[in-house]
Design an enzyme around this catalytic site. Sequence first.
Site, mmCIF file in Angstrom:
data_model
loop_
_atom_site.group_PDB
_atom_site.id
_atom_site.type_symbol
_atom_site.label_atom_id
_atom_site.label_comp_id
_atom_site.label_asym_id
_atom_site.label_seq_id
_atom_site.Cartn_x
_atom_site.Cartn_y
_atom_site.Cartn_z
ATOM 1 N N ASP A 301 0.807 -1.217 0.000
ATOM 2 C CA ASP A 301 0.000 0.000 0.000
ATOM 3 C C ASP A 301 0.843 1.272 0.000
ATOM 4 O O ASP A 301 1.836 1.368 0.734
ATOM 5 C CB ASP A 301 -0.869 -0.032 1.270
ATOM 6 N N GLU A 371 1.380 -0.392 -5.037
ATOM 7 C CA GLU A 371 0.410 0.664 -5.352
ATOM 8 C C GLU A 371 1.098 2.018 -5.304
ATOM 9 O O GLU A 371 1.596 2.422 -4.253
ATOM 10 C CB GLU A 371 -0.731 0.671 -4.323
HETATM 11 C C1 GLC Z 1 -3.971 3.508 -0.199
HETATM 12 C C2 GLC Z 1 -5.318 2.856 -0.074
HETATM 13 C C3 GLC Z 1 -6.295 3.846 0.433
HETATM 14 C C4 GLC Z 1 -5.851 4.328 1.780
HETATM 15 C C5 GLC Z 1 -4.420 4.851 1.708
HETATM 16 C C6 GLC Z 1 -3.841 5.050 3.063
HETATM 17 O O1 GLC Z 1 -3.951 4.476 -1.159
HETATM 18 O O2 GLC Z 1 -5.710 2.329 -1.286
HETATM 19 O O3 GLC Z 1 -7.584 3.314 0.524
HETATM 20 O O4 GLC Z 1 -6.706 5.313 2.243
HETATM 21 O O5 GLC Z 1 -3.571 3.981 1.030
HETATM 22 O O6 GLC Z 1 -3.504 3.829 3.629
#
Ligand code: GLC
Length: 679
Positions: A301, A371
């Site tokens: 993440d 991500e």
């Molecule tokens: C990522 C997740 C999102 C979350 C963020 C903070 O972007 O996809 O949903 O709010 O991280 O953890």
Amino acid sequence: MRFKKSSGSLELGECSRNPGFQDAEGDGSAPDAVSVEPAEKPQDGAEAYTQIKPYAGMPKEVLLLHSSRARYRVPREVLFWLTVACTLALVALTVTVIALSPRCLSWWQASPVYQLYPRSFKDSDGDGVGDLRGIKEQLNHFLYLNIKSVWISPFYRSPMKDFGYDVEDFRDIDPLFGTMQDFEELLAEMHNKGLKLIMDFIPNHTSDRHRWFNLSRLRDPHYEDFYVWTDCSATGPKPNNWVSVFGNSSWTYDEVRGQCYLHQFLKEQPDLNFRNPLVHQEMTDVIRFWLEKGVDGFRMDAVKHILEAAHLRDEPQVDSSKPPESVTTEWDLFHDYTYSQVGLHDLLRDWRAELDAYSREPGRYRFMVTESYDYQEIEKTMLYYGTRLVKESDFPFNFYLLDIPQNTSGSWVQHLVHLWMSNMPKGKWPNWVIGNHDKPRIASSVGPLYTRVLNMLLLTLPGTPTTYYGEEIGMENINVTQSEIQDPAGKYNASASRDPQRSPMQWSSDMNAGFNNQTNITWLPLHPDYASVNVEAQKKEEGSVLAQYRFLNTLRQSELALHRGWFCYIHTDARVFSYLRELDGLNAAFLMVLNFGKESAVTDLSSVRELPDQMTVLMSTSQVSNGKVVQKSRIPTEAGEGLVIQYYTSTRFNPNHPKQCYISEKACYLGVMDILYKC
Ligand code: GLC
Ligand code: MG
């Protein structure tokens, strides 16, 4: 076999009876002719005995005498060298086959990755929030869709300020979702069914209720530097102009410690300090903990946020004339000191090595996807693929198709596809995302007319498709009123709320769409279209969004050309995007003609001489053309219609148009043996 009497000894073929033979089981006296000549027909057992014994007892000298005769020696030597030659040939063949075989696709390449948001998938206990037991109840849905890889958004223990992305304990399950036993049972059941489980790993921050944060604010010597602390006062200016992704300053004053801490997301999500090796160690241990439990991979993440510049200088404003006090959103700054800092890839490569250490058993490859939204800086995204020598993620999520709604047209879709294909390092594996829990559902933003053609695009492009729960039935955003907003991002800015795309999964037309059937509560409202848009109804309906998804996914996995063949651009205009998939040596190929325009089109591909003049439509999203024969000079499509056309040819397109074609790992098909080989 018959014995033949000969001057006091028995002969069998070339063998003579050895007069000195001592019968261990007999009386020890040398047998004479009389004693070996059966007076009458021997009993069965006796016959077997005499058949064996003449050989068994030959002394070495006699054996050597016979064995050195040419008639024994020559065949023996011939047989020996034949065996040696065969063994060598077999080894050589095995080595050649191994060397010539292309790599097999791994599980994360073979199947789409299905993302489910655990709050919204299936609620087994009727509290209005989905849970792990609920997921376990619905596993057959994945088998039905022919999906093997399931990514479950976080279910760690959490105060749920950001619905699980604020983790209080990385080694525990939130009671809302179930228990550790529920998790273990879910994982075991998934593995039984041949499914892989991908977890979220959230390295950038913890919850402010995490034990580490409490100890850090108390300046416990071990945890003192676990977070990013700096001096500031309760009422004075913030340490610098950095802003949180959710809006406003990313610094919050902490009364207990008397300093400010950094949070790139909510103030309840303090950023971990990865400049402290102890933090790195702790987070690596968390990875190991779940690998030991048997999870098959991680979605990493918010990785670009992991490190920040230690000097804490102000970031440059996008609009330098803006008064600094009005700089409050992510878009107001260039994030030179908070995003993608040097050292980030070293951390990820380290974790990759950790996964590799657990990937050695056959069939137990541990997968990693990162991500990072890098928007215009796609070269930053590509760095997550690693280098030729050092592996990093198996792929970074490709979010560029999420921009389709900006300008739904054939040429725009082609542009977005090409953005990835032309920037991806050679030999890497692409992937495609059209929705997730952070972005509005694409069926709503581009309009439901395009739902089917988008799934067709996703499932016929090269690489791994990603499907956000509900996309397989064409679920749309819900309307959430201001007072119903649950998402913290939505509380800051209603238009940024992510609630609309997080509504409960629509299983049936029963109470609460079958999401739960015990109480009338669901944590977010259901989409009112659930009476018709649901899994149960679409299973019965020929040509439903679900039926088409399933057909295309099955086709993708069964057709070599579709899952590992060449991808070549054929034609693009304002309405239509057309490409083909083919494999060298294989006569069956597929042509896709997808109309993303606002009107119908007739596409003329007569200049593509590699295509046969007439071809058959295997599948049309609007069904009417299924099975129809089309002329390559006139291929009709309606707005929002997609065609998969199967054709047969021995003239491949890619050799003549190398600049229009891509392949991750080239392979050729050998029809006579029905095998693939490196070519
Ligand atoms: C990522 C997740 C999102 C979350 C963020 C903070 O972007 O996809 O949903 O709010 O991280 O953890
Ligand atoms: Mg529940």
